[in-house]
Design a protein around this motif. Structure first.
Motif, PDB file in Angstrom:
ATOM      1  N   TRP A 183      30.102  46.381  81.991  1.00  0.00           N
ATOM      2  CA  TRP A 183      29.858  45.414  83.065  1.00  0.00           C
ATOM      3  C   TRP A 183      28.645  44.543  82.775  1.00  0.00           C
ATOM      4  N   GLU A 184      27.625  45.069  82.090  1.00  0.00           N
ATOM      5  CA  GLU A 184      26.425  44.274  81.809  1.00  0.00           C
ATOM      6  C   GLU A 184      26.763  43.025  81.012  1.00  0.00           C
ATOM      7  N   SER A 185      27.850  43.043  80.251  1.00  0.00           N
ATOM      8  CA  SER A 185      28.304  41.842  79.536  1.00  0.00           C
ATOM      9  C   SER A 185      29.126  40.937  80.454  1.00  0.00           C
ATOM     10  N   VAL A 186      30.068  41.534  81.133  1.00  0.00           N
ATOM     11  CA  VAL A 186      31.072  40.772  81.882  1.00  0.00           C
ATOM     12  C   VAL A 186      30.495  40.121  83.136  1.00  0.00           C
ATOM     13  N   GLU A 187      29.490  40.725  83.764  1.00  0.00           N
ATOM     14  CA  GLU A 187      28.985  40.188  85.026  1.00  0.00           C
ATOM     15  C   GLU A 187      28.348  38.809  84.874  1.00  0.00           C
ATOM     16  N   LYS A 188      27.928  38.431  83.679  1.00  0.00           N
ATOM     17  CA  LYS A 188      27.268  37.145  83.440  1.00  0.00           C
ATOM     18  C   LYS A 188      28.261  35.990  83.268  1.00  0.00           C
ATOM     19  N   VAL A 189      29.513  36.316  83.175  1.00  0.00           N
ATOM     20  CA  VAL A 189      30.546  35.359  82.831  1.00  0.00           C
ATOM     21  C   VAL A 189      31.103  34.685  84.090  1.00  0.00           C
ATOM     22  N   LYS A 190      31.345  33.387  84.001  1.00  0.00           N
ATOM     23  CA  LYS A 190      31.962  32.644  85.113  1.00  0.00           C
ATOM     24  C   LYS A 190      33.414  33.098  85.292  1.00  0.00           C
ATOM     25  N   TYR A 191      33.947  32.845  86.482  1.00  0.00           N
ATOM     26  CA  TYR A 191      35.281  33.348  86.803  1.00  0.00           C
ATOM     27  C   TYR A 191      36.049  32.323  87.636  1.00  0.00           C
ATOM     28  N   LEU A 192      37.333  32.164  87.309  1.00  0.00           N
ATOM     29  CA  LEU A 192      38.240  31.364  88.132  1.00  0.00           C
ATOM     30  C   LEU A 192      39.531  32.151  88.296  1.00  0.00           C
ATOM     31  N   TYR A 193      39.876  32.415  89.535  1.00  0.00           N
ATOM     32  CA  TYR A 193      41.109  33.117  89.885  1.00  0.00           C
ATOM     33  C   TYR A 193      42.276  32.151  89.698  1.00  0.00           C
ATOM     34  N   LYS A 194      43.290  32.573  88.951  1.00  0.00           N
ATOM     35  CA  LYS A 194      44.409  31.674  88.646  1.00  0.00           C
ATOM     36  C   LYS A 194      45.082  31.130  89.904  1.00  0.00           C
ATOM     37  N   LYS A 195      45.175  31.937  90.926  1.00  0.00           N
ATOM     38  CA  LYS A 195      45.833  31.476  92.151  1.00  0.00           C
ATOM     39  C   LYS A 195      45.026  30.405  92.880  1.00  0.00           C
ATOM     40  N   ASP A 196      43.721  30.321  92.594  1.00  0.00           N
ATOM     41  CA  ASP A 196      42.878  29.277  93.194  1.00  0.00           C
ATOM     42  C   ASP A 196      42.949  27.961  92.425  1.00  0.00           C
ATOM     43  N   ALA A 197      43.490  27.999  91.229  1.00  0.00           N
ATOM     44  CA  ALA A 197      43.634  26.790  90.404  1.00  0.00           C
ATOM     45  C   ALA A 197      45.037  26.236  90.635  1.00  0.00           C
ATOM     46  N   GLU A 198      45.163  25.489  91.702  1.00  0.00           N
ATOM     47  CA  GLU A 198      46.484  24.978  92.074  1.00  0.00           C
ATOM     48  C   GLU A 198      46.911  23.785  91.226  1.00  0.00           C
ATOM     49  N   GLN A 199      45.937  23.036  90.737  1.00  0.00           N
ATOM     50  CA  GLN A 199      46.214  21.841  89.942  1.00  0.00           C
ATOM     51  C   GLN A 199      45.507  21.961  88.591  1.00  0.00           C
ATOM     52  N   ARG A 258      38.165  39.228  90.892  1.00  0.00           N
ATOM     53  CA  ARG A 258      36.851  39.520  90.295  1.00  0.00           C
ATOM     54  C   ARG A 258      36.420  40.974  90.529  1.00  0.00           C
ATOM     55  N   ASN A 259      36.659  41.503  91.728  1.00  0.00           N
ATOM     56  CA  ASN A 259      36.250  42.887  91.999  1.00  0.00           C
ATOM     57  C   ASN A 259      37.050  43.889  91.161  1.00  0.00           C
ATOM     58  N   ASP A 260      38.299  43.592  90.840  1.00  0.00           N
ATOM     59  CA  ASP A 260      39.083  44.452  89.953  1.00  0.00           C
ATOM     60  C   ASP A 260      38.511  44.426  88.537  1.00  0.00           C
ATOM     61  N   ILE A 261      38.103  43.240  88.097  1.00  0.00           N
ATOM     62  CA  ILE A 261      37.485  43.108  86.770  1.00  0.00           C
ATOM     63  C   ILE A 261      36.182  43.885  86.733  1.00  0.00           C
ATOM     64  N   GLN A 262      35.415  43.797  87.815  1.00  0.00           N
ATOM     65  CA  GLN A 262      34.152  44.539  87.887  1.00  0.00           C
ATOM     66  C   GLN A 262      34.416  46.038  87.806  1.00  0.00           C
ATOM     67  N   GLU A 263      35.387  46.510  88.551  1.00  0.00           N
ATOM     68  CA  GLU A 263      35.700  47.940  88.571  1.00  0.00           C
ATOM     69  C   GLU A 263      36.099  48.443  87.174  1.00  0.00           C
ATOM     70  N   ILE A 264      36.955  47.695  86.506  1.00  0.00           N
ATOM     71  CA  ILE A 264      37.397  48.063  85.157  1.00  0.00           C
ATOM     72  C   ILE A 264      36.218  48.032  84.192  1.00  0.00           C
ATOM     73  N   SER A 265      35.388  47.017  84.309  1.00  0.00           N
ATOM     74  CA  SER A 265      34.247  46.850  83.408  1.00  0.00           C
ATOM     75  C   SER A 265      33.221  47.960  83.584  1.00  0.00           C
ATOM     76  N   ILE A 266      32.986  48.368  84.807  1.00  0.00           N
ATOM     77  CA  ILE A 266      32.045  49.466  85.063  1.00  0.00           C
ATOM     78  C   ILE A 266      32.613  50.761  84.483  1.00  0.00           C
ATOM     79  N   GLU A 267      33.902  50.970  84.703  1.00  0.00           N
ATOM     80  CA  GLU A 267      34.562  52.163  84.162  1.00  0.00           C
ATOM     81  C   GLU A 267      34.450  52.209  82.634  1.00  0.00           C
ATOM     82  N   LYS A 268      34.569  51.063  82.001  1.00  0.00           N
ATOM     83  CA  LYS A 268      34.503  50.984  80.534  1.00  0.00           C
ATOM     84  C   LYS A 268      33.066  50.839  80.028  1.00  0.00           C
ATOM     85  N   LYS A 269      32.103  50.828  80.947  1.00  0.00           N
ATOM     86  CA  LYS A 269      30.672  50.727  80.626  1.00  0.00           C
ATOM     87  C   LYS A 269      30.313  49.417  79.907  1.00  0.00           C
TER      88      LYS A 269
END
Length: 168
Positions: free
Chosen positions: A134-150, A121-132
């Motif tokens: 983030w105000e869109s992306v920060e509202k979106v839910k997130y699931l890290y693929k490695k945390d979805a074991e099943q 998530r922090n990498d996505i935030q960094e990229i989104s801020i760089e691309k200006k």
């Protein structure tokens, strides 16, 4: 005899690995009769689906190919000069939420969009801020693929998106 109303939730999953490494996750959802799962691999195909159809939940991978649409291909190629050339999913979220002429207006609810990605998530935030964007992306839910074991973890994520989108 009572009339039985069955709601089938429309889910759009934008994921280029849904037929390979994530096939088990896809199969689990397709076997559940509560969902009508539409899977697309590219940003271009996603925009086509989002123009024509209304979805209860939209799940987007960060790294998706551009597809045939010239504007997505140009963004992808232009980005190759930098480090973030493959992260079109972030741009797609921004397009969904900020440009009502691009997608069906009923798909522009940030609470129904989720990121399912290998990026932290922090990498996505960094990229989104760089691309200006983030105000869109920060509202979106997130699931890290490695945390979805099943596959059930992914299904629970989709249920959360559906519940959130109902509350708007």
């Amino acid at each position: 005899i009572q009339n039985l109303i069955v709601i089938m939730y429309q889910i759009l999953w934008i994921e280029d690995e849904a037929d390979t490494s994530l096939l088990e996750f896809r199969t689990k959802l397709e076997m559940n009769f509560d969902y009508n799962l539409e899977v697309v691999r590219t940003a271009s195909d996603a925009i086509l689906q989002l123009k024509e159809n209304v979805f209860h939940a939209i799940v987007i991978d960060v790294r998706i190919p551009p597809g045939e649409e010239e504007s997505w291909s140009k963004l992808y190629i232009d980005g190759k000069n930098g480090l973030q050339f493959e992260q079109l999913g972030i741009h797609l979220i921004h397009e969904i939420l900020k440009h009502d002429s691009i997608v069906h207006k009923d798909n522009q609810n940030a609470k129904k969009i989720g990121i399912f990605s290998i990026e932290q998530r922090n990498d996505i935030q960094e990229i989104s801020i760089e691309k200006k964007i983030w105000e869109s992306v920060e509202k979106v839910k997130y699931l890290y693929k490695k945390d979805a074991e099943q596959p059930e973890d992914f299904e629970d994520f989709i249920k959360t998106l559906i519940e959130n989108s109902k509350s708007v």
